[in-house]
Enzyme design. Structure first.
Site, PDB file in Angstrom:
ATOM      1  N   HIS A  64     -44.853  69.581  56.372  1.00 60.27           N
ATOM      2  CA  HIS A  64     -43.968  70.322  57.267  1.00 60.27           C
ATOM      3  C   HIS A  64     -44.536  70.409  58.679  1.00 60.27           C
ATOM      4  O   HIS A  64     -43.814  70.301  59.656  1.00 60.27           O
ATOM      5  CB  HIS A  64     -43.768  71.723  56.689  1.00 60.27           C
ATOM      6  CG  HIS A  64     -42.641  72.471  57.298  1.00 60.27           C
ATOM      7  ND1 HIS A  64     -41.366  72.405  56.807  1.00 60.27           N
ATOM      8  CD2 HIS A  64     -42.582  73.269  58.382  1.00 60.27           C
ATOM      9  CE1 HIS A  64     -40.576  73.142  57.551  1.00 60.27           C
ATOM     10  NE2 HIS A  64     -41.280  73.682  58.506  1.00 60.27           N
ATOM     11  N   HIS A  85     -33.590  74.212  56.992  1.00 58.49           N
ATOM     12  CA  HIS A  85     -34.130  75.345  56.240  1.00 58.49           C
ATOM     13  C   HIS A  85     -33.687  75.186  54.791  1.00 58.49           C
ATOM     14  O   HIS A  85     -33.098  76.070  54.193  1.00 58.49           O
ATOM     15  CB  HIS A  85     -33.662  76.673  56.836  1.00 58.49           C
ATOM     16  CG  HIS A  85     -34.742  77.708  56.868  1.00 58.49           C
ATOM     17  ND1 HIS A  85     -34.542  79.034  56.652  1.00 58.49           N
ATOM     18  CD2 HIS A  85     -36.072  77.576  57.088  1.00 58.49           C
ATOM     19  CE1 HIS A  85     -35.686  79.690  56.735  1.00 58.49           C
ATOM     20  NE2 HIS A  85     -36.631  78.829  57.010  1.00 58.49           N
TER      21      HIS A  85
END
Lengths: 75, 735
Positions: free
Chosen positions: B51, B96
């Site tokens: 990430h 998300h």
């Protein structure tokens, strides 16, 4: 029978509503109030209490972020 | 150090529990010449994650063009920005996905909050939100629940903070059943001279944290570091769900802009994934400085948080600023006026050490470059699949259905039906800039302040992706997604200036996923080069997998375009009777990976036809110029469901029918797709005839959609039936 379900934000979860009330209290002159947490109270009239847990888990409470407590009131 | 030697390190098991590999841990130990302590390990585990470090995608992303004439701020900052009419238009899309799969309402809401803060960090006022959503088949109760709650969460945050949600897209496919996608895009405007960068500079400058309190939000993986006395019974003390507070974010927004306006900040950065760890190290790395962070000065929501918890907390609605010492008091005062907590938590230092302190105690001390730059970048091992990767979806539309029934079935299908039940939950007009909103035109149009010439310029924004086509051909499909986004902008008279992308893929360590990723990036790069626009920033979300394998490769493209005059735009529907209807573009429709193919139970595979990019761009220009001159009043790009659906959508907007005659009357001609390459346009006959490349096929008017072949075959559908089919398609799946 009458049933009360108390639903509270889990410990540690952000509670914007509680924080807002906590911040508003001193402005009205109420000092010394901390850790305000706001949940809700659901009143139910049920004939069969056996499925209450399931009902709370599926609809009344979001168990990822909320705890619930079932209170059965005697008639 | 060999893997065997790493094996014998006492801390290796914890490192692996936190997601690091043994060789990565060995490398850390080598770089800092000792084993990291608890705080340092928590920081490494996050910054060396996919990430934050983009370790499987960084090399691939180098292919994307990142330079442009109108680019004001590009990759590496919190968001990108391009110049429009003397203003900076900042924008970015971000995913998300994983939080939303757990708690869709809060996951989607905090996704919106996160992308808003990226734009705010540049000193821009957010003016619009868009989103791109993917769910499993809508017949699945879980998918319907995710859809309902994610949409509610997006509306909750965007509506409350007062930013219009002006566009988006939703697709359903079984591959997203256990891994939904929630991508949110934010657009903001700023004074170009006041754009804020994120680089920490000026040794001796103070580090100020402001916004919400820090709690144990989002401490997921790192919670294995928790002290031993918290057993299973105390699981409640380790929540991972982040709760969004849009009113707190509104205060963060106003305070941030005021601080920048008053020239009180050196740099500003939002706190997102990996919290303080990521924000502080990125600011230090960008500025080539060190930072001291004293976690004892971080205001906490909970008692007894450990230093590592404070460093990795993902509590929302927080910002980190670098401030000259003489301006600290003024910064704190502004924050206090906005009822925000602000505290001086550290200092910019010489050198490149990131030091974490608790008062005078040093609890972590690592070189910034080790944290940010030394994570190993992996080469992918791509391999094209020998056979289709995705199973055929269930068929629900028989091949023998006639054109009319096929059209109605497509229109009422969840992937094509009107998105009204979703977008009507969003405030689309707050801030009073919205000139075109969903279902009115192919792209959203937002007016900017009136210029010196007395004319009001505008921007157009669109977000798009067509994963089924990408699954069939990653390069071709991703290129089509870029072209479709540009086509949407052309329809409202806008010229593309830049794009942002969100690359949602499965596990890149799988050769076929690597192949999808590399080729999709190539397709986006080719599209950017053809349009002459840069990628201004974006986000990569990998490891989107369910028990049955990876999601469809889903590159999502967000694009911003410029319009010199907000009043010179179009509608996506027919507006009056008696206008000429024409087709524009080198449209070569085919059924490969089309919506019709999916409805007929065909897997997303096959050859996409090659496309002539310069002819496509010429068509975009013809439509854009025609809209700007007023010659074209209706412009709609031919996308999912092909020409048949595009014509039906044109009639549905204002309830005005049309009568068109087409040279070909096959399923492929009527329902085949070739995204971004063809348009339906309408306007006065003489004006339409003058549009370069326009082929007039009929006229508007009447209460029916009438489509005929040159050989005399035809079908007709009352417009009311078209509208009913479109309107009912998604409503059926919402509560």
């Amino acid at each position: 029978m009458k049933v009360l379900v108390l639903i509270r934000p889990k410990q540690g979860i952000l509670d914007p509503q509680g924080q807002t009330v906590e911040r508003a209290l001193p402005a009205l002159g109420f000092e010394g109030v901390t850790d305000v947490r706001i949940g809700r109270l659901v009143e139910l009239e049920v004939t069969d209490p056996s499925k209450l847990d399931e009902l709370c888990e599926q609809l009344l409470a979001n168990t990822l972020i909320e705890d619930f407590e079932i209170q059965i009131q005697e008639d | 150090m060999s893997e065997q030697q790493a094996e014998s390190l006492p801390g290796v098991d914890r490192a692996v529990e936190l997601g690091l590999t043994k060789p990565e841990y060995a490398r850390i130990v080598e770089l800092i010449a000792r084993e990291p302590n608890e705080v340092e390990l928590a920081m490494f585990s996050l910054l060396w994650s996919e990430h934050c470090a983009y370790k499987h995608s960084k090399k691939v992303l180098r292919r994307l063009p990142t330079e442009g004439d109108r680019l004001l701020m590009g990759v590496g900052e919190n968001a990108g920005a391009v110049e429009v009419a003397g203003l900076a238009v900042a924008f970015k899309v971000e995913s998300h996905n994983h939080p939303s799969a757990v708690e869709p309402f809060q996951g989607a809401a905090t996704g919106v909050g996160g992308i808003l803060r990226d734009v705010i960090a540049l000193g821009a006022r957010p003016i619009a939100m868009l989103n791109s959503l993917r769910f499993g088949h809508p017949s699945s109760p879980r998918s319907r629940w995710l859809l309902d709650r994610a949409v509610a969460g997006i509306g909750h945050y965007g509506n409350s903070i007062g930013v219009a949600t002006v566009g988006g897209e939703i697709h359903f496919d079984p591959s997203y059943e256990s891994n939904c996608l929630i991508n949110a895009m934010c657009v903001g405007i700023a004074d170009p001279d006041r754009l804020m960068r994120c680089a920490a500079t000026g040794v001796g400058n103070r580090v100020i944290l402001f916004g919400a309190l820090t709690g144990r939000d989002g401490i997921g993986g790192a919670s294995v570091l928790a002290s031993a006395e918290l057993g299973d019974d105390d699981a409640d003390k380790r929540p991972t769900v982040q709760i969004g507070d849009p009113f707190a974010e509104k205060k963060v927004l106003e305070a941030s802009l005021e601080l920048i306006d008053a020239d009180l900040l050196v740099a500003l950065q939002d706190l997102g994934a990996a919290g303080l760890t990521s924000s502080a190290s990125e600011m230090a790395a960008q500025g080539g400085v060190g930072l001291d962070i004293d976690v004892a000065n971080v205001p906490l929501r909970e008692q007894g948080m450990e230093p590592f918890e404070i460093m990795v907390s993902e509590s929302q609605e927080r910002m980190l600023a670098i401030v000259e010492p003489s301006k600290v008091a003024a910064v704190l005062e502004v924050c206090e006026r906005w009822e925000l907590l602000a505290s001086d938590i550290g200092e910019v230092t010489e050198g490149d050490r990131m030091r974490i302190l608790v008062g005078d105690n040093v609890v972590g001390d690592i070189p910034v470059t080790t944290l940010v730059d030394d994570c190993p970048l992996y080469d992918l091992a791509p391999a094209p699949p020998e056979h289709g990767l995705y199973p055929a979806p269930p068929a629900d539309l028989p091949e023998e259905a006639d054109h009319r029934d096929t059209l109605i079935a497509l229109l009422s299908g969840a992937n094509i039906a009107s998105r009204r039940p979703v977008f009507q939950q969003y405030d689309q007009i707050v801030q009073a800039r919205t000139v075109r909103r969903p279902d009115e035109a192919d792209a959203a149009v937002l007016a900017l302040p009136v210029g010196e010439n007395g004319i009001r310029p505008a921007i157009a924004v669109s977000i798009d992706g067509n994963a089924r086509r990408v699954a069939a051909n990653p390069e071709g499909g991703a290129l089509e997604a870029v072209l479709e986004c540009a086509a949407n902008l052309a329809c409202v008279g806008a010229e593309p200036l830049g794009l942002t992308n969100c690359l949602n893929f499965g596990n890149p360590e799988k050769p076929h996923v690597a192949w999808q990723l590399i080729n999709s990036v190539e397709g986006i790069a080719v599209g950017c080069e053809a349009l002459g626009i840069p990628v201004v920033g974006g986000n990569v979300s990998l490891y989107n997998e369910g028990p049955d394998g990876p999601i469809l490769p889903t590159p999502v493209i967000g694009m911003v375009g410029e319009m010199p005059d907000a009043t010179k735009t179009s509608s996506s529907g027919f507006l009056t009777d008696g206008q000429a209807v024409a087709l524009v573009g080198p449209f070569s429709p085919n059924l490969v990976s089309s919506e019709l193919a999916a409805r007929r139970g065909q897997a997303p595979q096959g050859e996409l036809p090659s496309l002539d990019i310069s002819a496509v761009i010429a068509a975009h220009h013809a439509v854009r110029d025609g809209v700007r001159s007023g010659a074209i009043q209706t412009a709609h790009d031919i996308s999912e469901g092909g020409l048949g659906v595009a014509l039906a959508e044109c009639t549905a907007v204002a309830g005005i029918g049309c009568d068109v005659t087409l040279p070909e009357f096959t399923d492929a001609a009527l329902f085949g797709e070739s995204p971004g390459q063809g348009f339906v346009i309408a306007g006065d006959a003489a004006a339409i005839a003058a549009i370069p490349g326009a082929r007039v096929v009929g006229t508007t008017g009447g209460g029916n959609l009438v489509v005929s072949a040159e050989d005399g075959a035809s079908f007709s559908v009352p417009v009311a039936e078209v509208q009913a089919a479109r309107d009912g398609g998604l409503t059926a799946y919402l509560p």
